[in-house]
Design an enzyme around this catalytic site. Structure first.
Site, PDB file in Angstrom:
ATOM      1  N   LYS A 116       0.814  -1.219   0.000  1.00  0.00           N
ATOM      2  CA  LYS A 116       0.000   0.000   0.000  1.00  0.00           C
ATOM      3  C   LYS A 116       0.845   1.266   0.000  1.00  0.00           C
ATOM      4  CE  LYS A 116      -4.204  -1.892   1.481  1.00  0.00           C
ATOM      5  NZ  LYS A 116      -5.103  -2.405   2.387  1.00  0.00           N
ATOM      6  N   GLU A 200      -2.931   7.439   7.303  1.00  0.00           N
ATOM      7  CA  GLU A 200      -3.470   8.465   6.412  1.00  0.00           C
ATOM      8  C   GLU A 200      -4.707   9.079   7.043  1.00  0.00           C
ATOM      9  OE1 GLU A 200      -4.006   6.148   2.821  1.00  0.00           O
ATOM     10  OE2 GLU A 200      -6.004   5.526   3.412  1.00  0.00           O
ATOM     11  N   ASN A 235     -14.882  -3.192   7.853  1.00  0.00           N
ATOM     12  CA  ASN A 235     -14.170  -2.775   6.637  1.00  0.00           C
ATOM     13  C   ASN A 235     -14.178  -3.830   5.547  1.00  0.00           C
ATOM     14  OD1 ASN A 235     -13.345  -0.185   7.656  1.00  0.00           O
ATOM     15  ND2 ASN A 235     -11.887  -1.294   8.924  1.00  0.00           N
ATOM     16  N   GLU A 275      -9.342   0.943  -6.386  1.00  0.00           N
ATOM     17  CA  GLU A 275     -10.306   1.338  -5.358  1.00  0.00           C
ATOM     18  C   GLU A 275     -10.118   2.798  -4.962  1.00  0.00           C
ATOM     19  OE1 GLU A 275     -11.174  -2.850  -3.069  1.00  0.00           O
ATOM     20  OE2 GLU A 275      -9.844  -1.435  -2.069  1.00  0.00           O
ATOM     21  N   GLU A 288      -6.261   1.777  -3.073  1.00  0.00           N
ATOM     22  CA  GLU A 288      -5.318   0.715  -3.421  1.00  0.00           C
ATOM     23  C   GLU A 288      -5.766   0.118  -4.744  1.00  0.00           C
ATOM     24  OE1 GLU A 288      -5.428  -2.913  -1.232  1.00  0.00           O
ATOM     25  OE2 GLU A 288      -7.603  -2.917  -1.054  1.00  0.00           O
ATOM     26  N   ASN A 290      -6.232  -3.583  -6.627  1.00  0.00           N
ATOM     27  CA  ASN A 290      -6.231  -5.032  -6.473  1.00  0.00           C
ATOM     28  C   ASN A 290      -5.941  -5.655  -7.834  1.00  0.00           C
ATOM     29  OD1 ASN A 290      -6.811  -4.962  -3.701  1.00  0.00           O
ATOM     30  ND2 ASN A 290      -8.974  -4.656  -4.139  1.00  0.00           N
ATOM     31  N   PHE A 348     -21.979 -10.060  13.419  1.00  0.00           N
ATOM     32  CA  PHE A 348     -21.518 -10.715  12.195  1.00  0.00           C
ATOM     33  C   PHE A 348     -20.384 -11.710  12.438  1.00  0.00           C
ATOM     34  CE2 PHE A 348     -23.251  -6.555  11.050  1.00  0.00           C
ATOM     35  CZ  PHE A 348     -24.209  -6.913  10.126  1.00  0.00           C
TER      36      PHE A 348
END
Ligand code: ADP
Ligand code: ADP
Ligand code: MG
Length: 670
Positions: A116, A200, A235, A275, A288, A290, A348
């Site tokens: 990243k 960031e 996320n 993304e 990023e 992918n 979840f």
């Protein structure tokens, strides 16, 4: 074109790739671990090679074994799917050395985008807008606090090698920056074997919007529009759609152009995804890239009509891309719901076990809409703790967004899953959620809309008449069947009872039958509690898990499961126990005492199966609300369990290293 390819993956994505290979007339080789000997991808492929034990490190992540399987079968190319070795540049380089083609980008592009920090630098140099922040390594917690303060809170602490939503922490203040750094670092070390961290700016009210790119090895690169993936938990994405309700044509072009610029900057070939995070002013920032096929690629396929796996295979075989940017037309709207073996009412958390029943809805066109279900399991399959707990990706397409949402609602109502907890109640509730329907999304949607967690809603004003009518229809057929059993007392000949009460959970709802035919198909004319008349028709037979029929003018599909003295009904995410009784029984039933659930407020209960990493308190200690009590590791995440209120610890039942089951009592307090 290749004659034979190997798919270095499992589950739905292996099945997905095999399907396109078959369409192209290419022979397929599956690989499988001991846990997957009976898996669907093994069945579907022409050949299958066992590559080791269930642990991914010794099977699906073993480049050596996969290369050996290629040699053994004469496979000319490898499709890596997503996850596992799909973004492993060394694996890709090793394949090339052996003369086997990697169906994906070149190792240099994977390497450049796999990190990243490095990819952000490349993007910034190429003129792509990136999230403001510190582009170098964070050395320690003090450094993290210093940098976070300079950037300005809130910040996002990220593992440079991160992926799959792991190794990410938001920090709103110095204390959180300090702790977030430690947690992200130890998670990153455990999950990726690489503990490099950077920081960031956290973009507030963020929406996750990504661009699909497609490039060949002759420098031709196009984009296929965007997907919005803002519905996330931890996320990680759960619902995706194409196009995004947030973008206009101008913004789409700008993001598409930046994505293509970045792909070109690393000589990208194959399918890839850039993304972006988009803020409320529609300003977008690169997150990023992918360098692989993405889980949610079907929504792009549904709106563009392009088979991405086919394009990947063609590009890898050296063909030129035959699609120009102007050929890409977005048509209609597509939504994907990831069906996960996880319990939405328990934050979840994953649930594993056997799928004792699994019946997805029929795929294909129905009316104006289309259903696609990408799955890698069948009824009887095991959802094991070794792999991703995804059961299927249910997608719908329709000419517009609301049409696709309605189709999804209907499709979700028809999926039968038993044996494990699953997230369909959540997905169904989401499809009804006004904010989702309006498209006002952000990645904190779930946190904002369900601040106290999700609980399965009871039927609302719209649901209650449907639940009552279905309960009565089911009950009448059931009673009718009992009456026909031989060896029982003959039923009295008074005809069909008119007046009934349906008890929905604790509420008694009277309804009466105006007239009806109790047989299959059933037809009832009912008067509901408020005096409304309803007609119901259905060909449902006792024992079927989904009751399908029409109620009023509406087609409904209601899940029906037996329950003590009644049935559990679920529809559009709402669920209730229904018991049907004559009015006199209902009168007596109201007098029955209600059993109370045991009080667990003085216990710290283990929320998920896991291993105790550390215990922060001892017996007799006084703690304040918010203090750390213990850390439990589960699914590669370290979960900090905190005191919910001020209390005194009266017992500690676990020690570091202990394995815990769900609901194990970790400690007790007063
Ligand atoms: P991963 O490799 O795990 O997919 P990403 O960098 O793509 O990591 O981030 C995953 C998710 O975390 C994003 O979809 C977004 O929801 C959230 N996220 C990441 N960075 C930021 C940021 N700077 N501000 C706000 N949200 C972010
Ligand atoms: P009771 O004998 O206490 O009056 P009910 O009136 O509920 O009990 O039912 C008597 C019998 O008639 C039961 O065996 C039931 O299955 C049957 N029955 C009642 N109503 C219906 C109906 N609407 N359709 C089919 N069978 C019915
Ligand atoms: Mg990501």
């Amino acid at each position: 074109m290749f004659r034979k390819i190997l798919i270095a993956n499992r589950g739905e994505i292996a099945c997905r790739v095999i399907r396109t290979a078959q369409k192209l007339g290419i022979a397929t080789v599956a690989v499988y671990s001991e846990a997957d000997a009976d898996a669907m991808h093994v069945d579907m492929a022409d050949e299958a090679i066992a590559i080791g034990p269930a642990q991914v490190s010794q099977s699906y992540l073993s480049a050596e074994r996969i290369i050996a399987a290629c040699k053994e079968t004469g496979a000319e190319a490898v499709h890596p799917g997503y996850g596992f070795l799909s973004e492993n540049a060394d694996f890709c380089a090793n394949l090339e050395k052996q003369g086997i083609v990697f169906i994906g980008p070149e190792p240099e592009a994977i390497r450049a985008m796999g990190d990243k920090i490095a990819s952000k630098k490349i993007a910034a140099e190429a003129g792509v807008s990136t999230v403001p922040g510190f582009m170098d390594l964070i050395e320690n917690a003090d450094h993290a606090v210093k940098i976070a303060t300079q950037i300005g809170f809130p910040v996002m602490i990220k593992a440079s090698a991160g992926g799959g939503g792991k190794g990410l922490r938001i920090a709103w203040d110095e204390a959180e920056a300090r702790e977030g750094f430690e947690r992200a670092r130890s998670e990153a070390a455990a999950s990726f074997g690489d503990d490099r961290i950077f920081i960031e700016k956290f973009i507030e009210e963020p929406r996750h919007i990504e661009i699909q790119v497609l490039a060949d090895s002759y420098g031709h690169c196009i984009h296929l529009g965007e997907r919005e993936c803002s519905i996330q938990r931890r996320n990680q994405k759960i619902v995706e759609e194409a196009p995004s309700p947030f973008l206009d044509e101008e913004r789409r072009e700008a993001m598409g152009a930046q994505a293509v610029t970045l792909a070109r900057a690393v000589n990208y070939q194959s399918a890839g995804t850039v993304e972006f995070i988009v803020d409320k002013n529609k300003k977008f920032y690169f997150l990023e890239m992918n360098t692989r096929l993405q889980v949610e690629h079907p929504v792009t396929e549904l709106v563009t009509g392009i088979d991405l796996v086919e394009q990947m295979i063609r590009v890898a075989a050296g063909e030129r891309l035959r699609i120009g940017q102007d050929d890409v037309k977005l048509h209609g709207w597509a939504i994907e719901s990831r069906l996960y073996a996880e319990d939405p009412t328990r934050n979840f958390l994953p649930s594993t076990g056997r799928l004792t029943r699994y019946r997805p809805p029929r795929e294909g066109r129905s009316g104006n809409a289309e259903i696609r279900n990408d799955t890698g399991v069948a009824e009887g399959s095991e959802i094991s703790m070794f792999y991703d707990p995804m059961i299927a990706k249910l997608c719908t397409w329709a000419p517009d967004r609301l049409g696709a949402i309605e189709a999804m609602s209907g499709a979700l109502d028809r999926v039968v899953i038993d044996g494990i907890a699953h997230n369909i109640p959540f997905l169904s509730a989401l499809m009804r959620h006004p904010r989702w329907r309006e498209g006002r999304l952000s990645t904190s949607f779930i946190a904002e809309e369900y601040p106290n967690g999700f609980s399965i809603p009871k039927p609302d004003d719209e649901g209650r008449p449907i639940f009552c009518a279905v309960a009565l229809a089911v009950e009448l057929l059931h009673r009718d069947r009992l009456d026909r059993l031989s060896g029982r007392l003959a039923p009295h000949s008074g005809g069909i009872r008119r007046d009934w009460v349906v008890k929905l959970d604790e509420d008694h709802m009277p309804l009466s039958l105006v007239e009806g035919v109790v047989s299959v198909p059933i037809e009832l004319d009912l008067t509901m509690a408020g005096g409304d008349r309803l007609t119901l028709c259905s060909s449902w037979r006792p024992g079927e898990p989904v009751w399908e029929g029409t109620i009023g003018s509406r087609d409904v599909a209601v899940q029906v499961r037996p329950a003590l003295n009644g049935m559990r009904l679920s529809w559009q995410g709402m669920s209730s126990i229904a018991r049907v009784m004559p009015p006199r029984i209902a009168e007596l039933d109201r007098l029955m005492p209600v059993k109370k659930a045991p009080d667990t407020s003085n216990m710290l209960i283990c929320p998920m199966p896991g291993v105790v990493v550390s215990v922060a308190v001892t017996k007799g200690q006084e703690v304040r609300a918010g203090e750390v009590l213990a850390v439990v590791e589960a699914m590669k995440m370290e979960n900090v369990l905190r005191a919910e209120r001020d209390c005194t610890i009266t017992a500690v039942n676990v020690a570091p290293g202990d394995s815990l089951a769900v609901d194990a009592v970790i400690m007790e307090f007063a």
